[in-house]
Scaffold this active site. Structure first.
Site, short mmCIF file in Angstrom:
data_model
loop_
_atom_site.label_atom_id
_atom_site.label_comp_id
_atom_site.label_asym_id
_atom_site.label_seq_id
_atom_site.Cartn_x
_atom_site.Cartn_y
_atom_site.Cartn_z
N ILE A 12 16.55 5.77 -3.64
CA ILE A 12 17.39 4.70 -3.10
C ILE A 12 18.85 4.95 -3.45
O ILE A 12 19.75 4.75 -2.62
CB ILE A 12 16.94 3.33 -3.64
CG1 ILE A 12 15.48 3.06 -3.26
CG2 ILE A 12 17.83 2.21 -3.10
CD1 ILE A 12 14.90 1.79 -3.88
N ASP A 31 24.10 9.84 -13.35
CA ASP A 31 22.66 10.10 -13.30
C ASP A 31 22.28 11.07 -14.42
O ASP A 31 22.98 12.05 -14.66
CB ASP A 31 22.28 10.70 -11.94
CG ASP A 31 20.82 10.53 -11.61
OD1 ASP A 31 19.97 10.99 -12.42
OD2 ASP A 31 20.50 9.93 -10.57
N LEU A 33 19.55 12.79 -14.27
CA LEU A 33 18.78 13.85 -13.61
C LEU A 33 17.40 14.03 -14.25
O LEU A 33 17.01 15.14 -14.62
CB LEU A 33 19.55 15.17 -13.57
CG LEU A 33 20.87 15.15 -12.78
CD1 LEU A 33 21.52 16.53 -12.81
CD2 LEU A 33 20.65 14.68 -11.34
N THR A 132 13.46 -5.30 -8.13
CA THR A 132 12.28 -5.22 -7.27
C THR A 132 11.61 -6.57 -7.12
O THR A 132 11.73 -7.44 -7.99
CB THR A 132 11.27 -4.22 -7.88
OG1 THR A 132 10.05 -4.28 -7.16
CG2 THR A 132 10.99 -4.55 -9.34
N ASP A 133 10.87 -6.74 -6.01
CA ASP A 133 10.10 -7.97 -5.84
C ASP A 133 8.89 -8.02 -6.76
O ASP A 133 8.26 -9.07 -6.93
CB ASP A 133 9.66 -8.15 -4.39
CG ASP A 133 8.79 -7.02 -3.85
OD1 ASP A 133 8.56 -6.03 -4.58
OD2 ASP A 133 8.35 -7.12 -2.68
N TYR A 157 5.93 -1.57 -15.68
CA TYR A 157 7.13 -1.34 -14.88
C TYR A 157 7.79 -2.66 -14.48
O TYR A 157 8.98 -2.88 -14.74
CB TYR A 157 6.80 -0.54 -13.62
CG TYR A 157 7.86 -0.66 -12.56
CD1 TYR A 157 9.16 -0.22 -12.79
CD2 TYR A 157 7.58 -1.23 -11.32
CE1 TYR A 157 10.16 -0.35 -11.82
CE2 TYR A 157 8.55 -1.35 -10.35
CZ TYR A 157 9.84 -0.92 -10.60
OH TYR A 157 10.82 -1.06 -9.65
N ASN A 186 9.12 -2.96 -0.93
CA ASN A 186 8.81 -1.53 -1.01
C ASN A 186 9.67 -0.69 -0.07
O ASN A 186 9.65 -0.90 1.14
CB ASN A 186 7.34 -1.29 -0.66
CG ASN A 186 6.41 -1.49 -1.84
OD1 ASN A 186 6.61 -2.39 -2.64
ND2 ASN A 186 5.41 -0.66 -1.95
N LEU A 197 3.16 6.13 -2.26
CA LEU A 197 2.11 6.17 -1.23
C LEU A 197 2.49 6.98 0.01
O LEU A 197 1.77 7.91 0.40
CB LEU A 197 1.75 4.74 -0.81
CG LEU A 197 0.73 4.63 0.33
CD1 LEU A 197 -0.63 5.17 -0.09
CD2 LEU A 197 0.62 3.20 0.81
#
Length: 350
Positions: A12, A31, A33, A132-133, A157, A186, A197
């Site tokens: 993202i 980042d 990495l 996140t949801d 998580y 997602n 997935l």
């Protein structure tokens, strides 16, 4: 606007960086990495004069202070996180360390930068915490998550992300740090590290390997095309109200087995193999604590900021499959580094 984006080499984060540069913003990508980051995600902007990279871990306060002082960003977009539920089941410590301690360290560095001088204290600065949801737990067959849904995380998580959400909100309330939050559904699309997935299904189908589906595949997710999410995040960081949170969803609910079957059909159409890919579907032991359903009510961001998803699930899946077929060197390089699409998250299940 100059944006400090954490985790900008990830899935993202790199979409945000690419979109921000295209929109005329300057970007400082911070980042560490780690395994899921990939500098190749940013090849399109790496030579742009408005892009800068800092190889820094968000847990390193001295390095963060240096980055803030050197680049003087107008806003922080905090995406850096450990994000794979299965990995959090096998090894929760890394999620606590990065998602909670790392967020705390970044908040403190941002607070010091923003309030450290008279000039900066008066600037239009903001800290956008991206989440996140999954922090809301699971839904039944009806209903959707809103910005006021109580938190009820069910995995290491999501618990670590819930904690980081609370830290960001508290730093806004207690210290006055100009914080805005968002929680997304997602994501999927190009450059997705092949452990989630959709990329796992694509690559296993391409290789003729078994396609693992947890349980009976009845778990429902709201699918959000990553480029749509990047646009939403830039909208929130530039226009969102300080102290508010915004739910970002794709308005595209589907069960996991529906997603798998759609991808198999697309693969048969776009890369025929002589036999239907659905034959490769294999139902495997479910993930411990697997949430049944997520669904996002994104009416607030539509009403206040005018954002809505532009890519349908059918179109997004077609674009995603096409990207993996056309960019084989990208994912082949990941596999050559030793990543073999192995199943994770079974330690707790014995």
């Amino acid at each position: 606007m100059k944006l400090l984006v954490t985790g900008g080499a990830g899935f993202i984060g790199s979409a945000v960086v690419r979109r921000a540069i295209a929109a005329g913003h300057a970007v400082v990508n911070v980042d560490a990495l780690t395994y899921a980051a990939n500098p190749a995600n940013l090849d399109a902007v790496a030579s742009n004069g408005r892009y800068a990279f800092e190889h820094v871990d968000i847990r390193d306060r001295a390095a963060l202070d240096r980055v803030f002082a050197a680049h003087e960003p107008d806003a922080v977009m905090h995406l850096a996180a450990e994000s794979h539920v299965d990995r959090s089941i096998d090894g929760p410590a890394a999620f606590i360390d990065t998602n909670i301690t790392g967020t705390y360290t970044l908040l403190e560095a941002a607070r010091s930068y923003w309030g450290g001088s008279r000039d900066r204290a008066g600037r239009d600065f903001r800290f956008h915490h991206i989440s996140t949801d999954e922090v809301f737990g699971t839904l039944g067959e009806t209903g959707k998550f809103t910005e006021t849904t109580p938190y009820a995380p069910n995995s290491p998580y999501s618990a670590s992300k819930a904690a980081s959400d609370h830290l960001a909100r508290a730093w806004g309330e207690t210290y006055g740090l100009p914080v805005v939050l968002s929680n997304c559904s997602n994501n999927y699309g190009p450059y997705h590290f092949p452990e989630k997935l959709i990329p796992v299904v694509i690559l296993n189908a391409l290789a003729g390997r078994e396609i693992p589906v947890y349980g009976q595949g009845i778990n429902v997710r709201d699918w959000l095309y990553v480029e749509d999410h990047a646009e939403a995040l830039l909208t929130v960081v530039t226009k969102g109200r300080i102290g508010e949170s915004y739910n970002i969803g794709g308005d595209a609910e589907a069960t996991n087995i529906e997603i798998v079957r759609r991808i198999c059909a697309l693969m048969d159409e776009m890369d025929p193999a002589g036999a239907p890919r659905e034959r490769l579907i294999t139902f495997v032991k479910d993930r411990p604590g697997h949430d049944l359903r997520y669904a996002i009510d994104a009416s607030k961001i539509r009403a206040e900021l005018g954002w809505r998803p532009s890519v349908t699930l059918d179109e997004g899946l077609k674009r995603t499959v096409a990207w993996y077929l056309e960019n084989r060197p990208w994912w082949q390089a990941i596999q050559e580094r030793g990543y073999k699409l192995e199943r994770l998250g079974l330690k707790a299940a014995g």
